[in-house]
Motif scaffolding. Structure first.
Motif, short mmCIF file in Angstrom:
data_model
loop_
_atom_site.label_atom_id
_atom_site.label_comp_id
_atom_site.label_asym_id
_atom_site.label_seq_id
_atom_site.Cartn_x
_atom_site.Cartn_y
_atom_site.Cartn_z
N GLU A 1 -1.88 -7.11 4.99
CA GLU A 1 -3.00 -7.55 4.15
C GLU A 1 -3.71 -8.74 4.76
O GLU A 1 -4.94 -8.87 4.66
CB GLU A 1 -2.50 -7.87 2.74
CG GLU A 1 -1.91 -6.69 1.99
CD GLU A 1 -2.84 -5.48 1.97
OE1 GLU A 1 -4.07 -5.67 1.89
OE2 GLU A 1 -2.33 -4.35 2.06
N ARG B 1 0.84 -1.19 0.00
CA ARG B 1 0.00 0.00 0.00
C ARG B 1 0.88 1.25 0.00
O ARG B 1 1.94 1.26 0.64
CB ARG B 1 -0.88 0.02 1.24
CG ARG B 1 -1.84 -1.14 1.34
CD ARG B 1 -2.77 -0.98 2.52
NE ARG B 1 -3.65 -2.14 2.67
CZ ARG B 1 -4.75 -2.13 3.39
NH1 ARG B 1 -5.13 -1.03 4.05
NH2 ARG B 1 -5.50 -3.22 3.48
N ASP C 1 -4.92 3.85 6.99
CA ASP C 1 -3.83 4.13 6.05
C ASP C 1 -2.49 3.61 6.57
O ASP C 1 -2.24 3.53 7.78
CB ASP C 1 -3.70 5.64 5.83
CG ASP C 1 -4.94 6.24 5.20
OD1 ASP C 1 -5.47 5.61 4.25
OD2 ASP C 1 -5.36 7.32 5.64
#
Length: 335
Positions: A234, A66, A116
């Motif tokens: 993840e 990410r 985030d």
């Protein structure tokens, strides 16, 4: 060869094949499959979805880390967690050395919803002894890769300073190495995604990171520190079967629990099998802990456990040495 039957005797390869309703249906399905599985080499994701739709294939996608959110607004009640992974010269934190550390910082809320990625950290370190071929085989790190490399310990301390929780996939291994590297790790609450998430209950047949990742539909370059951190993020985010939420929520539930560690000091030798059967583990005292059998239980099970020790083990009134264990103490070298 005598006695051998020619199964194809009498078949004329040039003859017109026999057609009936069954063969027509088979040919129709074959033609349909050809249309369904016509893959577009310019759109691999569409091709992957096409294969998945057939239910004949299972696709693993390459894990893409990410992006780091550099400009963002913190949401109310937001907390910060750090996933950490270390690669070392061996298994003994008192003798072996960290040769790589990777960290990924991310936001989350009290329900375990992950927000985030807000920072990453990766560094190599040259140890005082050469890296063995076995460690290179396990980690992919060679002596040439770490030559002249050092880890900025002040940068690590600054990176973990705002974290509410540190997560590792084998915290009992990583925490002692991290604390030996930077003492500030000792001040943090720790959680172990390997030991504190009931993976088997959710249908997983193993709890190694690579296996969990593949079950979630990805693959990655394993056994490099920061790549493993991204992979674990993840896995923690992925939805679990049967509307069971995500692994992060279950990890938080476990990390928030206070356990009681009861030590059966001086217990009779002939009771060792009974203690082991009940869930007690043996501590040999080499890591600074007591040399005795011990068990970790929830607070509401304390009276029952003490009564077991009094009636079945010591057969007298005892007050066993007991420790309260929270996320701040769990997985420490001498805890």
């Amino acid at each position: 060869m005598k006695g051998q039957v020619d199964l194809f005797l009498g078949l004329d390869e040039t003859a017109t094949p026999i057609h009936n309703a069954a063969t027509s249906a088979i040919q129709s399905r074959a033609q349909e499959q050809k249309r369904v599985f016509r893959l577009d080499p310019t759109n691999f994701e569409a091709a992957a979805r096409t294969l998945e739709a057939s239910r004949q294939y299972r696709i693993l996608r390459r894990l893409l880390p990410r992006p780091v959110a550099t400009s963002r607004m913190a949401f109310p009640g937001e907390k910060l967690a750090i996933i950490v992974d270390t690669e070392t010269t061996g298994l003994d934190h008192t003798q072996d050395e960290v040769i790589e550390i990777g960290m990924v910082a991310f936001s989350y809320d009290d329900e375990g919803r992950i927000g985030d990625v807000v920072g990453t950290f990766s560094a190599l370190r040259e140890p005082s002894i050469p890296i063995t071929p076995e460690i290179t085989r396990l980690t992919g790190i060679t002596s040439e890769m770490v030559k002249g490399q050092t880890i900025n310990l002040d940068a690590i301390a600054a990176f973990i300073q705002p974290a509410h929780l540190v997560i590792a996939h084998n915290a009992r291994f990583d925490r002692p190495f991290c604390e030996h590297l930077v003492q500030d790790f000792a001040l943090k609450a720790w959680a172990c995604s390997h030991a504190e998430v009931p993976w088997f209950d959710f249908g997983f047949e193993g709890s190694k990171l690579g296996y969990l990742l593949s079950q979630c539909g990805w693959f990655h370059q394993g056994h490099r520190a920061v790549e493993d951190c991204h992979a674990l993020l993840e896995v923690l985010t992925a939805p679990l079967p049967n509307d069971s939420g995500c692994a992060m929520s279950h990890l938080l539930t476990s990390a928030r629990k206070t356990l009681l560690r009861i030590w059966a000091e001086g217990s009779p030798f002939d009771m060792k099998d009974e203690l082991k059967k009940r869930g007690y583990r043996w501590s040999d005292g080499k890591d600074g802990r007591l040399k005795a059998w011990f068990i970790e239980i929830s607070e509401d099970a304390y009276e029952t456990e003490v009564e077991f020790l009094r009636q079945e083990v010591y057969r007298r009134d005892v007050e066993p040495f007991t420790q309260r264990i929270t996320a701040f103490e769990r997985f420490r070298a001498a805890s």
